[in-house]
Each structure stands twice: as structure tokens, then as C-alpha cells.
Scaffold this motif. Structure first.
Motif, mmCIF file in Angstrom:
data_model
loop_
_atom_site.group_PDB
_atom_site.id
_atom_site.type_symbol
_atom_site.label_atom_id
_atom_site.label_comp_id
_atom_site.label_asym_id
_atom_site.label_seq_id
_atom_site.Cartn_x
_atom_site.Cartn_y
_atom_site.Cartn_z
ATOM 1 N N MET A 25 40.390 -49.502 63.673
ATOM 2 C CA MET A 25 41.779 -49.143 63.506
ATOM 3 C C MET A 25 42.183 -49.379 62.053
ATOM 4 N N SER A 26 42.983 -48.509 61.551
ATOM 5 C CA SER A 26 43.404 -48.566 60.159
ATOM 6 C C SER A 26 44.820 -49.114 60.066
ATOM 7 N N HIS A 27 45.122 -49.754 58.951
ATOM 8 C CA HIS A 27 46.472 -50.261 58.736
ATOM 9 C C HIS A 27 46.758 -50.378 57.242
ATOM 10 N N ILE A 28 48.016 -50.556 56.944
ATOM 11 C CA ILE A 28 48.447 -50.690 55.554
ATOM 12 C C ILE A 28 48.254 -52.134 55.110
ATOM 13 N N SER A 29 47.727 -52.301 53.909
ATOM 14 C CA SER A 29 47.557 -53.623 53.313
ATOM 15 C C SER A 29 48.417 -53.718 52.062
ATOM 16 N N LYS A 30 49.001 -54.888 51.861
ATOM 17 C CA LYS A 30 49.767 -55.145 50.648
ATOM 18 C C LYS A 30 48.805 -55.689 49.601
ATOM 19 N N ILE A 31 48.851 -55.119 48.404
ATOM 20 C CA ILE A 31 48.061 -55.631 47.294
ATOM 21 C C ILE A 31 48.877 -56.761 46.675
ATOM 22 N N GLU A 32 48.324 -57.947 46.651
ATOM 23 C CA GLU A 32 49.047 -59.127 46.163
ATOM 24 C C GLU A 32 49.183 -59.085 44.647
ATOM 25 N N LEU A 33 50.106 -58.279 44.180
ATOM 26 C CA LEU A 33 50.396 -58.128 42.762
ATOM 27 C C LEU A 33 51.885 -57.878 42.617
ATOM 28 N N GLU A 34 52.575 -58.765 41.924
ATOM 29 C CA GLU A 34 53.999 -58.574 41.702
ATOM 30 C C GLU A 34 54.176 -57.754 40.433
ATOM 31 N N VAL A 35 54.671 -56.555 40.592
ATOM 32 C CA VAL A 35 54.860 -55.641 39.469
ATOM 33 C C VAL A 35 56.331 -55.673 39.060
ATOM 34 N N LYS A 36 56.578 -56.096 37.834
ATOM 35 C CA LYS A 36 57.942 -56.128 37.306
ATOM 36 C C LYS A 36 58.176 -55.000 36.312
ATOM 37 N N ASP A 37 57.103 -54.445 35.771
ATOM 38 C CA ASP A 37 57.207 -53.445 34.713
ATOM 39 C C ASP A 37 56.366 -52.223 35.076
ATOM 40 N N LEU A 38 57.053 -51.122 35.409
ATOM 41 C CA LEU A 38 56.335 -49.897 35.776
ATOM 42 C C LEU A 38 55.518 -49.346 34.612
ATOM 43 N N GLY A 39 55.977 -49.551 33.388
ATOM 44 C CA GLY A 39 55.225 -49.090 32.221
ATOM 45 C C GLY A 39 53.850 -49.732 32.167
ATOM 46 N N GLY A 47 46.290 -41.103 59.068
ATOM 47 C CA GLY A 47 47.076 -40.471 60.118
ATOM 48 C C GLY A 47 48.576 -40.417 59.891
ATOM 49 N N SER A 48 49.029 -40.750 58.703
ATOM 50 C CA SER A 48 50.471 -40.781 58.507
ATOM 51 C C SER A 48 50.812 -40.745 57.019
ATOM 52 N N ASN A 49 52.100 -40.751 56.747
ATOM 53 C CA ASN A 49 52.626 -40.901 55.393
ATOM 54 C C ASN A 49 53.564 -42.093 55.394
ATOM 55 N N GLY A 50 53.478 -42.901 54.334
ATOM 56 C CA GLY A 50 54.376 -44.039 54.190
ATOM 57 C C GLY A 50 55.451 -43.723 53.173
ATOM 58 N N LYS A 51 56.568 -44.389 53.283
ATOM 59 C CA LYS A 51 57.667 -44.220 52.333
ATOM 60 C C LYS A 51 57.407 -45.066 51.096
#
Length: 123
Positions: A1-15, A39-43
Motif C-alpha cells: 500500500m502506498s502513502h504520502i510521506s513528509k520529508i523532514e525539512l523545514e523550508v523557509k525560503d522558496l528561492g 492513485g490520486s492527486n494531492g493539494k
């Protein structure tokens, strides 16, 4: 089964994130509001395309910073960004360090080792 994982990285600067993506050959999709996973799209607020992968990384705004989410079920995600996003985390840290050092007028010399990146900051 597949699932979404959070990458443990706090991004403060999109640049810095965009530069980290460039460093790894990823394509930052500014303003893309959905990312593909099993099987899906995430927001999301933005997305990151990974070469050779069917899925994408979602960049979500949370409390004034950004979080990254992906589905490692696509093995090409892990190959490109590393286990638990390690290569992406390293690239982001390198870009942050280089930017801060330049801002302070320091010189940065980057050397790639067998399995890492070494930065020398000269004052």
C-alpha cells in the motif's frame, strides 16, 4: 500500500529550495496546485517534478513555512532525492550556507567527496 510521506525539512525560503532543485536536476513547478502520487492527486502550493518519476513532490504552505510531501512508492523519487529526502536536504543546506556566507561577504569553496559535499567558508 502506498502513502504520502513528509520529508523532514523545514523550508523557509522558496528561492533556496528552487536552487536546491536545480542542483539535483529537479523541476520546480511554481504555482502548481496539485501533485501526483499513487492513485490520486494531492493539494499543494507548488510542486516538484522528478526526472524519470511518475509521481511528484508537493510543496505545501504551513504556518509561514513550507513542507514537502511525496510518495516513495515510485522508486525513482528515492533514487533522485535520496532516502528520506537526504540529497534534497543536503542540497537545501548547501544553498542556505552559500547564500548566508555570501551575504556576509565570505568566500565559499565547495568540494564534492565520495559521498558528501564539503564547504569551506573563508572570511
Amino acid at each position: 500500500m502506498s502513502h504520502i510521506s513528509k520529508i523532514e525539512l523545514e523550508v523557509k525560503d522558496l528561492g533556496m529550495l528552487k536552487m536546491a532543485c536545480d542542483r539535483l536536476g529537479l523541476e520546480f513547478m511554481e504555482g502548481q496546485t496539485e501533485f501526483r502520487w499513487y492513485g490520486s492527486n494531492g493539494k499543494c502550493a507548488h510542486a516538484i517534478r522528478v526526472p524519470g518519476a511518475d509521481y511528484e513532490i508537493g510543496v505545501q504552505r504551513v504556518d509561514g513555512r513550507f513542507e514537502l510531501q511525496c510518495d516513495y512508492y515510485d522508486p525513482n523519487i528515492g533514487k533522485v532525492i535520496g532516502q528520506n529526502g537526504g540529497f534534497l536536504k543536503q542540497a537545501y543546506a548547501v544553498e542556505q550556507t552559500r547564500s548566508e556566507a555570501r551575504r556576509k561577504g565570505y568566500t565559499v569553496i565547495e568540494k564534492k567527496t565520495e559521498n558528501a559535499i564539503r564547504l569551506h567558508v573563508r572570511m
